[in-house]
Design an enzyme around this catalytic site. Structure first.
Site, mmCIF file in Angstrom:
data_model
loop_
_atom_site.group_PDB
_atom_site.id
_atom_site.type_symbol
_atom_site.label_atom_id
_atom_site.label_comp_id
_atom_site.label_asym_id
_atom_site.label_seq_id
_atom_site.Cartn_x
_atom_site.Cartn_y
_atom_site.Cartn_z
ATOM 1 N N LYS A 78 57.844 93.178 17.529
ATOM 2 C CA LYS A 78 57.691 91.722 17.403
ATOM 3 C C LYS A 78 56.515 91.250 18.265
ATOM 4 C CE LYS A 78 60.539 87.485 17.712
ATOM 5 N NZ LYS A 78 61.846 86.914 18.119
ATOM 6 N N SER A 158 63.969 83.685 14.635
ATOM 7 C CA SER A 158 62.530 83.813 14.717
ATOM 8 C C SER A 158 62.027 85.220 14.406
ATOM 9 C CB SER A 158 62.067 83.436 16.129
ATOM 10 O OG SER A 158 62.526 84.390 17.070
ATOM 11 N N SER A 182 68.074 84.661 16.964
ATOM 12 C CA SER A 182 66.813 85.101 16.349
ATOM 13 C C SER A 182 66.776 86.557 15.922
ATOM 14 C CB SER A 182 65.647 84.848 17.317
ATOM 15 O OG SER A 182 65.282 83.497 17.298
#
Lengths: 495, 503
Positions: A78, A158, A182
């Protein structure tokens, strides 16, 4: 043999060790899949050369019989994780072109375990969002579609890039972070597994902070076994993070027996929300039945302060964020706005932050600044902290009654369409986190497991919440649920 | 040990146009903790390094970096608290004080607003005239220092040096117990002295390692006593805070100037605004730092990157057991053991190095004589050349040797001063120098008598006069000293002169 990039971590690991495939082959397959998947917009910074280098090194170690746990397994990282010499921007324009001189503890541990980084994954800006639409790179697209409808769907957020990449077999697994859901919400939206470990399990050092008391890294994988393998590599005590727990890391994979006989699974009545889709309700009931069939005892429980969790979360998280994001001021790194003649330091701050932060980040910085300001601090921040204590106590009480894990839906709906929420009240978007934020507020481990599909063929997830530091036990319960649910659906490849 | 008791110093009053006014002062001392590394990073704290060379990633607030507390800094804060006889809080916590400034990379300072590590203490502030005031300490907390903004190097740009960013400061907050400019300076000097004894802060004000924010208000006589009875601040005037001063002289000037400003306002029918002010020593005035609209809202909240700080009583006890003798105790002991005056004891204990020097000299010798020599000769000589005691060219052994020669009547006090100068400038063993240079005083009365007889014989007129006026005996003493090159034992000369002339 199916294409190598479609494998999970466990299967690929076994193949590599048997010498039936090489890391270079595996990595090449993933890199090709990534090249073909531009439409998903999942990978935003690709590192193919670095990946091939690491893959070759992994093959050497494999041949030498000196292979650590994740040797040669290609993963995505990420964009919130700082990776040395590679863009690490938290999907924000304010960190445009930022390449750190250091490697986050978690990504370093993965590298040390032999994992091969393929590149950086898209996300909501500073991890603020539930649909991946706040990214400076543009939104990620979910590989899943509704029936024959071409309308693009959100992968959730997210960690939407991570979810989409794993679901679309662009990588074997990916890292995510979870501040209010998330990891778990995008995992549920894309039919994969995602675990947020106990707060303090994974080091936060080198992960760009959103809300420090809530942020935790975790793996996003194709199976519960993969989650166990990857979590073990990611977590552990880090003296560079004062909130990291000095506890031994068990062999999570070895704990996956599937035997949950006598385990007590709580069903919290407060999670039965008004207006919840029938399909979600049915999935939840089915999940409980599966666990019961596997030998668990299902008990009704109460977590009375649940309804205050979302408001408390949306005070605490923005408060911490408003302070954490103060460092993006254009002085030392990242974006600095061009200034007009006569502009001073105040104008530099204002213009840089106005240009560099997107609307959702600005909204949360403003909310956070407001709730911490003199005169409002007690009414908002302190009250939210008290609520947080009560929510934590709710969980402690049910665990004290012998409950081993709590079963809830992961999300109140299946993946929704990109742009569908554009005109909605931001609070509508925040409601996505209603089942997940309690877990962050209480610092507990939570895992989302794909358990079924809705009428339109979209995946739905169930969440299991465990006792603090008992991720091994939680993973085993999730493993039993996974086995019983037998979720095998994959998104049809359209990209 | 002596129990020193003091009278309370007189409160400073300033005459206004209408009334006499009293001053009420509270001080926040910002002391840089002596440590090799910063409060939350491993970067060096060394002064004078190249700009931005002592900066860790966390000091520069790089994304994802986290603070980890430096245990040694905690120990230093605890040590300081113990030195100020303060309560040590076994549980404290760090908060963020949020504001934007280029030399504050995080956008917040990590400090301890809600739960400081040290609670209430006290410090005895002697005024040097036999009076002293007991000043209460409210708290000590730890916090990060900011960096340095440089605005005068380029017409179009400002520069930032982060070397100082994140260095550990202790903020020592007093109660408003200080009643005049001299007391304020004496208070800061005492805090500085204690910290230097403890080794927790070097007290270097020039480098900014010790700074003070001074809160000043005025009140009418009698009002302060009511405050003391009730601890109700309403009895006191509105205070203004004069920020960031690092000179004892300017601190005293600023207090006086600020008090006069407030008196003029109040006597003119106005009210004092509570605000932060800066002292301008060139203009001799204080001025407002920022208007009300610009007032900061620091949005303090607990730093989520740091767990509450918990320390154990046993650890505190260990630190307490290892504390050095502190100034008050040392001074009392010097008075008791060496028979010193309060003043001499204060001078000698002002710096821990001076006290150690003196003790070495005084060991097994006459304490008063040792004190005289250390204070008058050595300190005087060092001061002339702006030397510290640690740079003294005369070692305690050498000075002790000189004193031994005086005590054994081997040399006179006058010769001793010459000897001291020789030792100071060229070094060497005092006894050997005396031997080699023939400086030993003549105590052989035969030789002195011979010299005296010669002088008497050569000066019959003087002898006659002296017989009428005994005061003239001194002239003969002087002549004998001259004849013996100053080496004659003055006591013996005096006796002989009296005998011969008086007889």
């Amino acid at each position: 043999m199916s294409e190598l990039n479609t494998l999970g971590l466990g299967e690929a690991r076994d193949l590599l060790r048997k010498g039936e495939a090489t890391s270079v082959e595996l990595t090449e397959a993933c890199l090709k899949a990534i090249e073909d998947a531009g439409a998903l917009n999942a990978f935003v910074h690709k590192t193919p050369e670095l990946a091939m280098e690491r893959a070759a090194a992994a093959d050497t170690r494999l041949k030498a019989g000196d292979a650590p746990a994740m040797c040669g397994l290609p993963v995505g990282i990420k964009d919130l994780f700082c990776t040395k010499g590679v863009e690490s921007q938290a999907a924000s324009a304010i960190l445009d072109g930022f390449k750190p001189e250091y490697e986050s503890t978690v990504s370093q541990q993965l590298a040390d375990a032999g994992a091969v980084m393929l590149g950086k994954l898209n996300m909501d800006e500073f991890a603020m969002g539930s649909s991946n639409e706040t990214s400076t790179y543009g939104n990620v697209v979910n590989p899943w579609r509704r029936g024959n409808d071409d309308a693009p769907l959100t992968p959730g957020g997210s960690s939407g890039g991570s979810a989409s990449a794993v679901a679309a077999d662009l990588c074997l697994a990916a890292t995510g972070t979870d501040t209010g859901g998330s990891i778990r919400q995008p995992a549920a939206f894309t039919g994969i597994t995602g675990i947020k470990p106990t707060y303090g399990r994974c080091s936060r050092w080198g992960i760009i902070a959103f809300a420090s008391s809530l942020d935790q890294a975790g793996p996003m994988t194709k199976s519960v076994r993969d989650a166990a393998i990857m979590l073990e590599a990611m977590c552990g005590h880090d003296p560079k993070d004062s909130t990291s727990a000095d506890l031994a890391v068990p062999n999570f994979e070895a704990m996956l027996t599937g035997d949950i006989k006598g385990k007590k699974i709580g069903i919290p009545k407060e999670y039965r929300m008004e207006g919840m889709p029938g399909e979600i309700e049915q999935l939840w009931a089915d999940g409980a039945a599966m666990l019961k069939d596997a030998g668990a005892e299902i008990v009704d429980i109460s977590l009375p302060h649940t309804k205050y969790a979302l408001p408390a979360y949306y005070v605490i998280a923005p408060a911490e964020a408003s302070s954490n994001l103060a460092r993006y001021d254009g002085v030392r790194y990242g974006q600095r706005a061009s200034l007009a003649q006569g502009d001073g330091i105040t104008e530099m701050y204002e213009k840089t932050r106005a240009e560099g932060f997107g609307p959702e980040v600005q909204r949360r910085v403003m909310i956070g600044t407001y709730v911490l300001s003199a005169g409002f601090y007690d009414a908002y921040y302190n009250r939210a902290r008290r609520v947080r204590t009560l929510i934590k106590k709710d969980f402690e009480d049910v665990f004290a009654q012998g409950v081993d894990a709590i079963l809830t839906p992961a999300t109140p709906s299946a993946a929704f369409g990109l742009g569908e929420m554009t005109d909605a009240d931001p609070v509508q978007m925040y409601l996505n986190d209603v089942f997940t934020v309690t877990v962050n507020l209480a610092g507990l481990p939570g895992i989302s497991v794909p358990a079924g599909v809705d009428k339109q063929g979209l995946p739905l997830g169930l969440q299991l919440i465990g006792r603090p530091w008992e991720e091994g036990d939680l993973l085993n319960t999730a493993y039993a649920l996974e086995s019983a649910a037998g979720f095998v659906a994959k998104a049809g490849k359209w990209w | 040990m002596l129990d020193l008791t003091y009278d309370t110093p007189k409160v400073k009053t300033i005459a206004g146009a209408k009334h006499d006014w009293e001053l009420v002062i509270g001080i926040e001392v910002h002391a840089q903790v002596s440590s090799n590394a910063k409060l939350f990073s491993g970067a060096s704290t060394q002064f004078g390094a190249e700009p931005n060379s002592n900066v860790a990633f966390v000091d520069a607030a790089m994304p994802g970096m986290l603070p980890v507390i430096n245990e040694y800094c905690i120990e230093q804060a605890v040590r300081t608290g113990l030195g100020l006889k303060a309560d040590i809080n076994l549980k404290s916590a760090f908060d963020r004080k949020n504001y934007f400034y280029p030399d504050l990379p995080q956008g917040y300072q990590i400090s301890q607003l809600y739960h400081p590590i040290v609670g209430e203490g006290e410090v005895l502030v002697e005024m040097g005239d036999g009076t002293a005031r007991l000043v209460r300490i409210e708290r000590i907390h730890m916090e990060q220092d900011a960096g340095k903004s440089i605005h005068d190097m380029d017409p179009n740009m400002s520069f930032v040096d982060l070397n100082r960013t994140g260095v550990c400061l202790m903020e020592i907050v007093s109660r408003p117990d200080i009643r005049g400019p001299e007391e304020a300076a004496a208070y800061i000097a005492k805090i500085r002295q204690i910290m230097r004894y403890l080794g927790t802060c070097d007290g270097n004000m020039q480098n900014g390692n010790l700074r003070a924010d001074v809160n000043v208000s005025i009140c009418l006589p009698g009002a302060y006593e009511k405050y003391q009875e009730t601890q109700d601040f309403d009895y006191l005037g509105t205070r203004c805070e004069i920020k960031n001063m690092n000179s004892m002289r300017f601190i005293q000037q600023a207090i006086e100037v600020e008090a006069r400003r407030q008196i003029a306002i109040v006597e003119g029918g106005g009210t004092v605004d509570q605000e932060t002010r800066l002292y301008d020593p060139d203009k001799g005035e204080t001025r407002s730092m920022r208007s009300k609209e610009e007032a900061h809202d620091y949005r303090y909240f607990p730093d989520p990157d740091l767990l509450p700080l918990e320390i154990e009583q046993a650890w505190v006890d260990d630190i307490a057991a290892g504390l050095p003798e502190l100034p008050d105790e040392k001074k009392a002991r010097f008075i008791a053991d060496f028979g010193l005056t309060d003043y001499d004891a204060s001078v000698l204990t002002a710096e821990v190095e001076s006290a150690a020097y003196f003790e070495e000299v005084a060991q097994g010798r006459n304490g008063k004589l040792a004190a005289n020599w250390v204070i008058n000769e050595l300190f005087g000589r060092l001061k002339k050349e702006d030397h510290e005691i640690t740079d003294s060219p005369v070692s305690p052994t050498q000075l002790g040797g000189i004193i031994d020669l005086i005590a054994s009547d081997a040399i006179s006090g006058k010769i001793a001063k010459d000897l001291f100068e020789i030792v100071y400038t060229t070094g060497g063993d005092p006894a050997e120098i005396v031997d080699a240079r023939g400086m030993k005083q003549v105590t052989d009365t035969g030789a002195i008598e011979a010299a005296l007889d010669e002088i008497i014989a050569a000066n019959p007129a003087q002898v006659e006069k002296a017989k009428v006026n005994p005061k003239l005996a001194g002239w003969f003493v002087g002549q004998v000293m001259k004849a013996t090159g100053g080496k004659a034992n003055p006591k013996a000369v005096n006796q002989l002169v009296a005998q011969k002339l008086g007889g």
